[in-house]
Design an enzyme around this catalytic site. Structure first.
Site, PDB file in Angstrom:
ATOM      1  N   CYS A 118      53.688  65.597  49.291  1.00 56.89           N
ATOM      2  CA  CYS A 118      54.530  64.768  50.163  1.00 56.89           C
ATOM      3  C   CYS A 118      56.004  65.120  50.072  1.00 56.89           C
ATOM      4  O   CYS A 118      56.753  64.923  51.029  1.00 56.89           O
ATOM      5  CB  CYS A 118      54.326  63.289  49.834  1.00 56.89           C
ATOM      6  SG  CYS A 118      52.638  62.711  50.088  1.00 56.89           S
ATOM      7  N   HIS A 263      59.725  60.103  54.065  1.00 51.74           N
ATOM      8  CA  HIS A 263      58.340  60.553  54.166  1.00 51.74           C
ATOM      9  C   HIS A 263      57.491  59.378  54.624  1.00 51.74           C
ATOM     10  O   HIS A 263      57.625  58.252  54.128  1.00 51.74           O
ATOM     11  CB  HIS A 263      57.862  61.057  52.801  1.00 51.74           C
ATOM     12  CG  HIS A 263      56.377  61.107  52.668  1.00 51.74           C
ATOM     13  ND1 HIS A 263      55.580  61.830  53.540  1.00 51.74           N
ATOM     14  CD2 HIS A 263      55.529  60.506  51.791  1.00 51.74           C
ATOM     15  CE1 HIS A 263      54.318  61.659  53.194  1.00 51.74           C
ATOM     16  NE2 HIS A 263      54.255  60.870  52.145  1.00 51.74           N
ATOM     17  N   ASN A 293      49.876  59.562  57.529  1.00 49.07           N
ATOM     18  CA  ASN A 293      50.611  60.322  56.510  1.00 49.07           C
ATOM     19  C   ASN A 293      50.217  61.795  56.631  1.00 49.07           C
ATOM     20  O   ASN A 293      49.077  62.160  56.366  1.00 49.07           O
ATOM     21  CB  ASN A 293      50.259  59.771  55.128  1.00 49.07           C
ATOM     22  CG  ASN A 293      50.980  60.486  54.000  1.00 49.07           C
ATOM     23  OD1 ASN A 293      51.525  61.570  54.177  1.00 49.07           O
ATOM     24  ND2 ASN A 293      50.972  59.871  52.817  1.00 49.07           N
TER      25      ASN A 293
END
Length: 336
Positions: A118, A263, A293
């Site tokens: 991430c 993020h 995501n």
């Protein structure tokens, strides 16, 4: 005494697969509901790749072409590729060299992958920034691209993770800044490896005498595992910390931020960070509702959309921030 150059983002672009997978569609594959998913993550839909059409490398290439076009450049102008992904096309080689091939770059330029999940894109951005600052390269292509859907446990057993992730790619072109005081002001990178197993895909690991046989006997370890509560607990601490670190390093306060691109991990995390930093809705960008995501792709996709929508303008103070597996976390402060 010579001084380091500044780098800036000269172009942005993104690509997402055409296939839209709604929460309603997931209810046909596992025991869940649209309400359950939205309440816990904020996600309404995500994109999944189409086999035979999308790959990690060619999605990155699609995003890269848009970024290069915005920068007024061609693939032949690229002097280095930094490719952030946790889902490369092959175990090896990395997707950076595959992207080089996809773009038709015949020059033997360096291309390498960054495996920081991430936080991968912000890590990759920082690496590109260093190469430009020192004068080693002038044009660096930074890409984040992911295909998660092919490796998820799309059953009730895996729903805690599988409802979260989606596929897509984003890219930026970085060049030396020609404007004093603009560009990448600073980047800040951290990790805490003691928590490595809290968010993990364990197999196929290399520390087996008979790797293939072991993986076949322990196939469930090829699916992602996440200790959601622990990840959330650390994320809501590290996000504000690393944002403030970037602001403090450059003499700014949170009220000076024009746009925060976090993020896209979980809408609840984003909302917590927004409240903690005292930011109004117009100063934070969220698109997790539509894409889920996308790990290393989430920051550049969001950045590209924010620029496209006119929410980032020349002279704005933009902060990128990420937290994820490792644990790793990072930020970058940019005078646009």
């Amino acid at each position: 005494m010579s001084t380091l150059r500044h780098s800036e983002i000269a172009g942005v672009g993104h690509y997402v697969p055409e296939r839209v997978v709604t929460n309603a569609e997931l209810t046909e594959l596992m025991e869940t509901t649209d309400e359950w998913i939205q309440e816990r993550t904020g996600i309404r839909e995500r994109r999944w790749f189409e086999e035979g059409k999308d790959t990690t490398a060619n999605m990155g290439a699609n995003a890269a072409r848009k970024a290069l076009e915005m920068a007024g450049l061609t693939p032949d102008d690229v002097q280095m590729i930094v490719f952030a992904t946790l889902s490369p096309d092959y175990f090896f080689p990395g997707s950076g060299v595959l992207l080089q091939r996809e773009l038709g770059i015949v020059a033997p330029i360096p291309a390498f992958d960054v495996r920081n999940q991430c936080s991968g894109f912000v890590y990759a951005l920082s690496m590109a920034d260093q190469f430009i600052k020192t004068g080693m390269y002038d044009t660096v292509l930074v890409v984040g691209s992911e295909i998660h859907s092919s490796g998820l446990d799309i059953t009730t057993r895996g729903r805690g993770v599988s409802v979260i992730f989606g596929d897509g790619a984003g890219a930026v072109v970085m060049r030396p800044s020609t404007r004093e005081g603009h560009g990448i002001l600073s980047t800040h990178l951290h990790s805490q490896g003691e928590h490595a197993e809290e968010l993990i895909v364990k197999e196929p690991g290399s520390n087996r005498n008979k790797r293939v046989e072991y993986v076949m006997a322990n196939e469930l370890d090829m699916y992602p595992y996440m200790n959601g509560q622990n990840v959330f607990k650390h994320a809501v601490v590290r996000f504000p910390q690393v944002i403030r670190e970037a602001l403090d390093a450059n003499g700014y306060e949170s009220k000076d931020i024009d746009m925060l691109i976090p993020h896209q991990a979980n809408l609840r995390i984003t909302q917590y960070v927004q409240q903690k930093m005292g930011l109004t809705d117009d100063k934070i960008f969220s698109n997790i509702q539509r894409y889920g995501n996308t790990t290393a792709a989430s920051v550049p996709i969001a950045l590209s959309e924010a620029v496209q929508e006119g929410r980032i303008k020349r002279g704005d103070l933009v902060c990128l921030a990420a937290f994820g597996s490792g644990f790793t976390w990072a930020s970058a402060l940019i005078k646009w």
